[in-house]
Design an enzyme around this catalytic site. Structure first.
Site, PDB file in Angstrom:
ATOM      1  N   LYS A  66       0.815  -1.224   0.000  1.00 55.97           N
ATOM      2  CA  LYS A  66       0.000   0.000   0.000  1.00 55.97           C
ATOM      3  C   LYS A  66       0.848   1.272   0.000  1.00 55.97           C
ATOM      4  CE  LYS A  66      -4.003  -2.111   2.194  1.00 55.97           C
ATOM      5  NZ  LYS A  66      -5.041  -1.998   3.232  1.00 55.97           N
ATOM      6  N   ASP A 102      -9.952   2.552   2.968  1.00 66.14           N
ATOM      7  CA  ASP A 102      -9.989   1.769   4.211  1.00 66.14           C
ATOM      8  C   ASP A 102     -10.717   2.500   5.344  1.00 66.14           C
ATOM      9  OD1 ASP A 102      -8.695  -0.537   3.316  1.00 66.14           O
ATOM     10  OD2 ASP A 102      -6.714   0.305   3.683  1.00 66.14           O
ATOM     11  N   THR A 153       5.729   0.475  20.281  1.00 64.32           N
ATOM     12  CA  THR A 153       6.870   1.356  20.037  1.00 64.32           C
ATOM     13  C   THR A 153       6.322   2.786  20.079  1.00 64.32           C
ATOM     14  OG1 THR A 153       7.687  -0.351  18.564  1.00 64.32           O
ATOM     15  CG2 THR A 153       8.808   1.793  18.459  1.00 64.32           C
TER      16      THR A 153
HETATM   17  P1  ATR Z   1       0.576  -2.621   9.141  1.00 62.21           P
HETATM   18  O1  ATR Z   1       1.164  -1.788   8.071  1.00 62.21           O
HETATM   19  O2  ATR Z   1      -0.219  -3.806   8.654  1.00 62.21           O
HETATM   20  O3  ATR Z   1      -0.176  -1.866  10.182  1.00 62.21           O
HETATM   21  P2  ATR Z   1       3.031  -2.735  10.646  1.00 62.21           P
HETATM   22  O4  ATR Z   1       3.489  -1.454  10.097  1.00 62.21           O
HETATM   23  O5  ATR Z   1       4.013  -3.853  10.797  1.00 62.21           O
HETATM   24  O6  ATR Z   1       1.848  -3.369   9.804  1.00 62.21           O
HETATM   25  O7  ATR Z   1       2.322  -2.429  12.036  1.00 62.21           O
HETATM   26  C1  ATR Z   1       1.862  -3.435  12.849  1.00 62.21           C
HETATM   27  C2  ATR Z   1       1.357  -2.781  14.136  1.00 62.21           C
HETATM   28  O8  ATR Z   1       0.964  -3.788  15.049  1.00 62.21           O
HETATM   29  C3  ATR Z   1       2.402  -1.948  14.825  1.00 62.21           C
HETATM   30  O9  ATR Z   1       1.779  -0.845  15.439  1.00 62.21           O
HETATM   31  C4  ATR Z   1       2.944  -2.925  15.871  1.00 62.21           C
HETATM   32  O10 ATR Z   1       3.549  -2.319  16.981  1.00 62.21           O
HETATM   33  P3  ATR Z   1       5.080  -1.811  16.881  1.00 62.21           P
HETATM   34  O11 ATR Z   1       5.056  -0.532  16.115  1.00 62.21           O
HETATM   35  O12 ATR Z   1       5.495  -1.625  18.291  1.00 62.21           O
HETATM   36  O13 ATR Z   1       5.829  -2.901  16.186  1.00 62.21           O
HETATM   37  C5  ATR Z   1       1.664  -3.599  16.265  1.00 62.21           C
HETATM   38  N1  ATR Z   1       1.853  -4.907  16.907  1.00 62.21           N
HETATM   39  C6  ATR Z   1       2.171  -6.077  16.321  1.00 62.21           C
HETATM   40  N2  ATR Z   1       2.205  -7.084  17.219  1.00 62.21           N
HETATM   41  C7  ATR Z   1       1.903  -6.540  18.430  1.00 62.21           C
HETATM   42  C8  ATR Z   1       1.758  -7.053  19.759  1.00 62.21           C
HETATM   43  N3  ATR Z   1       1.936  -8.350  20.035  1.00 62.21           N
HETATM   44  N4  ATR Z   1       1.423  -6.189  20.745  1.00 62.21           N
HETATM   45  C9  ATR Z   1       1.230  -4.879  20.477  1.00 62.21           C
HETATM   46  N5  ATR Z   1       1.347  -4.330  19.252  1.00 62.21           N
HETATM   47  C10 ATR Z   1       1.680  -5.143  18.233  1.00 62.21           C
END
Ligand code: ATR
Length: 277
Positions: A66, A102, A153
């Site tokens: 995307k 979306d 994060t």
């Molecule tokens: P997308 O583009 O599909 O949103 P991404 O950029 O990898 O994918 O983002 C995934 C999100 O899920 C992020 O906000 C991630 O948190 P981090 O930025 O700290 O990595 C969050 N995420 C994934 N697994 C998680 C978990 N077990 N607990 C909390 N947040 C999680």
């Protein structure tokens, strides 16, 4: 000959978009052929150009392309521009136009299908990745009383809030970033999971008392009972997965391409029946 459309992603075999658009086309009497394109991870732009040269009229873009689509198109709708992500491409009059449906899909599912008015409510949005960027502006345009973005994060949540603070015409005063560790004591009317945690059977570290009475817990992942939805149900919250959002974002793409608004309720019901079978 039917007008050609497709969903492009990697992986893409699981995508429900072909059956959703086929149902929309049947209902509205549109002659379209809608397929799937598996693009190599380093071959997105080439695959888009090849489809266009074969006479393709439009594409839906799914993970992980995307943001790359946002870089590739030569024009952006205002929502796509701010989301820094494109999920719908329209080939028209020699240009490649990028849209993002979306957030509109999410808001329509909340407001029209689930009858949950976002205006005036306290909203917690979990995650600060692409999924959150895609939905944030349409959510803010519903004028929630407050919208808190929590992310594991924390710097990413702060950067996201700073980005949307520069978007004109949205209620940016109501949005702020907060670490999960600072949530205890606050409760919300709507808790949205835009993280990918559910795909790995995990959930963000939510406090026990995060749901206000009558709260709705919404997971943008669809077709599976995630730990977040189970946690919410056990605490008496109403729950919804992202199936309605999936169909509503598709309907908005269909409208961009065909200027016809299909009925979404029967398509949601049919998919729901299949996922529960
Ligand atoms: P997308 O583009 O599909 O949103 P991404 O950029 O990898 O994918 O983002 C995934 C999100 O899920 C992020 O906000 C991630 O948190 P981090 O930025 O700290 O990595 C969050 N995420 C994934 N697994 C998680 C978990 N077990 N607990 C909390 N947040 C999680």
């Amino acid at each position: 000959m039917a007008d050609k459309y497709a969903v492009i992603g990697n992986p893409v075999a699981h995508s429900r978009s072909p059956e959703i658009h086929a149902a929309f086309a049947r209902e509205t009497g549109q002659d379209i052929a809608y397929g799937r394109i598996l693009a190599p991870l380093d071959g997105f732009a080439a695959a888009v150009r090849a489809f266009r040269e074969e006479g393709g009229r439009g594409l839906n873009v799914t993970l992980p392309f995307k943001h790359e689509a946002w870089n590739l198109v030569d024009r952006h709708s205002p929502l796509a521009m701010d989301a820094r992500a494109v999920n719908t491409i329209e080939f028209r009059e020699g240009s490649m136009r990028g849209h993002n449906t979306d957030g509109i899909g999410l808001v329509r599912d909340l407001v029209a299908n689930l009858r949950f008015a976002v205006g005036g409510r306290r909203v917690l949005l979990m995650g600060a990745g692409g999924a959150t960027y895609g939905v944030l502006e349409p959510l803010l345009r519903e004028h929630p009383r407050e919208l808190i973005v929590a992310n594991r994060t924390f710097d990413k949540a702060r950067a996201l809030v700073a980005h949307f603070a520069n978007v004109r015409g949205v209620a940016t005063r109501s949005i702020s970033a907060r670490p999960y560790g600072e949530l205890p004591g606050a409760s919300f009317d709507l808790v949205l999971n835009a993280t990918s945690a559910g795909l790995r059977n995990e959930m963000p570290p939510l406090p026990q008392d995060v749901f206000a009475p009558g709260a709705l817990a919404y997971d943008m992942v669809y077709g599976r009972d995630t730990p977040f939805l189970r946690f919410a149900r056990e605490r008496g919250a109403r729950t919804a997965d992202g199936l309605g959002m999936l169909v509503e974002q598709a309907a908005e793409s269909f409208y961009i391409w065909r200027r016809r608004r299909p009925s979404t309720a029967p398509v949601i019901a049919a998919l729901r029946a299949k996922t529960q079978a």
